[in-house]
Design an enzyme around this catalytic site. Structure first.
Site, PDB file in Angstrom:
ATOM      1  N   HIS A 288       0.887  -1.171   0.000  1.00 18.91           N
ATOM      2  CA  HIS A 288       0.000   0.000   0.000  1.00 18.91           C
ATOM      3  C   HIS A 288       0.920   1.214   0.000  1.00 18.91           C
ATOM      4  O   HIS A 288       2.014   1.165   0.570  1.00 18.91           O
ATOM      5  CB  HIS A 288      -0.833   0.113   1.277  1.00 18.91           C
TER       6      HIS A 288
ATOM      7  N   ASP B  47       2.477   2.017   3.312  1.00 18.39           N
ATOM      8  CA  ASP B  47       3.425   1.036   3.872  1.00 18.39           C
ATOM      9  C   ASP B  47       4.854   1.460   3.575  1.00 18.39           C
ATOM     10  O   ASP B  47       5.765   1.188   4.349  1.00 18.39           O
ATOM     11  CB  ASP B  47       3.253  -0.355   3.244  1.00 18.39           C
TER      12      ASP B  47
END
Ligand code: XUL
Ligand code: CO
Length: 446
Positions: free
Chosen positions: A99, A102
């Site tokens: 993501h 992240d």
């Protein structure tokens, strides 16, 4: 600097190996049905569980000991990239997934967030020049930050819709930049808590509008990755709109999006929906919509998304059966959307967990391949439905009959004769194939 200095490159040592840090069944170059295991399984490491998560749960703080724990901000983000590529190489993973949040911290403004992202994306790009590990997919996290409290594309707040569009626009550019093979839409908070305050029709129409804009923008920038919807029935919302594959498919068809999307099927999401993993894979497969897999497993005693590493061989066998019957996963892969248990807090546990998952799918692949080669289930099934290959059955499937003729036929039947479904016989056979595959692996190695 080495982040995992006490772990060497994980090698295939075979089923008789006693070494914990070795593959016992995953032999990347072994040919199964004409392709290498590596080509078929297309394993992927999930960045969020392996590098970003800290083992915290709703009752307690993080437990994970990680060599980057002393860092913060962009230094932390950069260390994770370095550690990431060391890990990918040592575990021999052909893919990874992330993501946006992240890999890089959010800034104070969207502009600052995008700048942080650019720094890390450039770094990833540099690493990917010499690494064999490619990007299976990326996605935008539109569920953690408080701005998404009412959803993203299904938020009641149009500003949040716009903000979310900007996030996905940027993420598609990142996907294009890094050569992602897919782009995932998991409906983080795209659902509702209560109908009492919800305009369901508008929310779903808006979600479709959002997807159409994403399709248009991908076309505009020439991004050719496969778009994937990842169904989940609940959590974090009480009711997620992408409940399961069947619901997602109806949604895509209603809004004329079915040609642009496939499904990313997660085992634990399937079981949360009251289905088996293989059920979701089957529904996607028979509709030509099986795109990719989030490989994990739930706990039958817990009612939530536990995201465990897959170790249930029965389940990996039936999953690989569907995947092989699908002719593979195409651009998709087996992404370990799985986390080590909170008590497995040492860095080495990350390796043990991936080895367990990769070996479990390698066994599943071997057993499923043999089941297909020997037509074990095919023969049972074609025999079971043989009444549709001649006479009245053939007329039914060819659309050559009607209620009047069928009534006439039925009135002349003196007896209806069914045959046993042989469920237990088939299950025993699958056990036999599983055990045979395991003992054969040991013999080859001895
Ligand atoms: C959440 C989940 C996500 C998606 C990507 O349950 O599975 O991690 O895979 O957003
Ligand atoms: Co997932």
């Amino acid at each position: 600097m080495a982040y995992f200095a006490n772990v060497d490159q994980i090698q295939y040592e075979g089923a008789t190996s006693k070494s914990p840090l070795a593959f016992k069944y995953y032999n990347p170059q072994e040919i199964i049905g004409g392709k290498t295991m590596e080509e078929i399984l297309r394993f992927s490491v999930a960045y969020w569980h392996t590098f970003t998560a800290d083992g915290s749960d709703p009752f307690g703080v993080g437990t994970a000991i990680r060599p980057w724990n002393h860092l913060t901000g962009m230094d932390l983000a950069k260390a994770r990239v370095e550690a990431g590529f060391e890990f990918f190489e040592k575990i021999n993973s052909p893919f990874f997934c992330f993501h946006d949040v992240d890999i890089a911290p959010e800034g104070r403004t969207l502009k600052e967030t995008n700048e942080n992202l650019d720094v890390i994306v450039n770094m990833l790009k540099e690493y990917m020049k010499t690494s064999k590990t490619k990007l299976l997919w990326n996605t935008a996290n539109m569920f953690t930050h408080p701005r998404y409290t009412h959803g993203a594309a299904t938020s009641c707040n149009a500003d949040v819709f716009a903000y979310s569009a900007a996030k996905v626009k940027k993420s598609l550019e990142v996907a294009q930049e890094l050569g992602a093979e897919n782009y995932v839409f998991w409906g983080g908070r795209e659902g509702y808590e209560t109908l009492l305050n919800t305009d369901m029709r508008l929310e779903q129409d808006n979600l479709a509008r959002f997807f159409h804009m994403a399709v248009d923008y991908a076309k505009e920038i020439g991004f050719e990755g496969q778009f994937l919807i990842e169904p989940k029935p609940k959590e974090p919302t009480k009711h997620q709109y992408d409940f399961d594959v069947a619901t997602g498919l109806a949604f895509l068809q209603k809004y004329e999006l079915q040609d642009y999307f496939k499904f990313n099927i997660e085992a634990n999401h399937a079981t949360l929906a009251g289905h088996t993993f293989e059920h979701e894979l089957r529904v996607a497969r028979i509709n030509g919509m099986l795109g990719s897999v989030d490989a994990n497993q739930g706990d039958p005693l817990l009612g939530w998304d536990t995201d465990e590493f897959p170790t249930d061989l029965y389940s990996t066998t039936l999953a690989m059966y569907e995947i092989l019957k699908n002719g593979g996963l195409g651009k998709g892969g087996l992404n370990f959307d799985a986390k080590v248990r909170r008590g497995s807090f040492e860095p080495d546990d990350l390796f043990h967990a991936h080895i367990a998952g990769m070996d479990s799918f390698a066994i599943g692949l071997k057993v499923a391949n043999q089941l297909i080669a020997d037509k074990v289930l095919d023969d049972f099934i074609s025999e079971r439905y043989s009444s549709y290959t001649y006479g009245i059955g053939l007329e039914i499937v060819e659309g050559k009959t009607n209620f009047r003729q069928l009534e006439e036929y039925a009135l002349n039947l003196s007896e209806l004769k069914n045959q046993s479904g042989r469920t237990e016989r088939i299950k025993a056979l699958i056990n036999q194939y599983l055990l045979e595959t395991l003992s054969l692996s040991k013999k080859i190695n001895a």
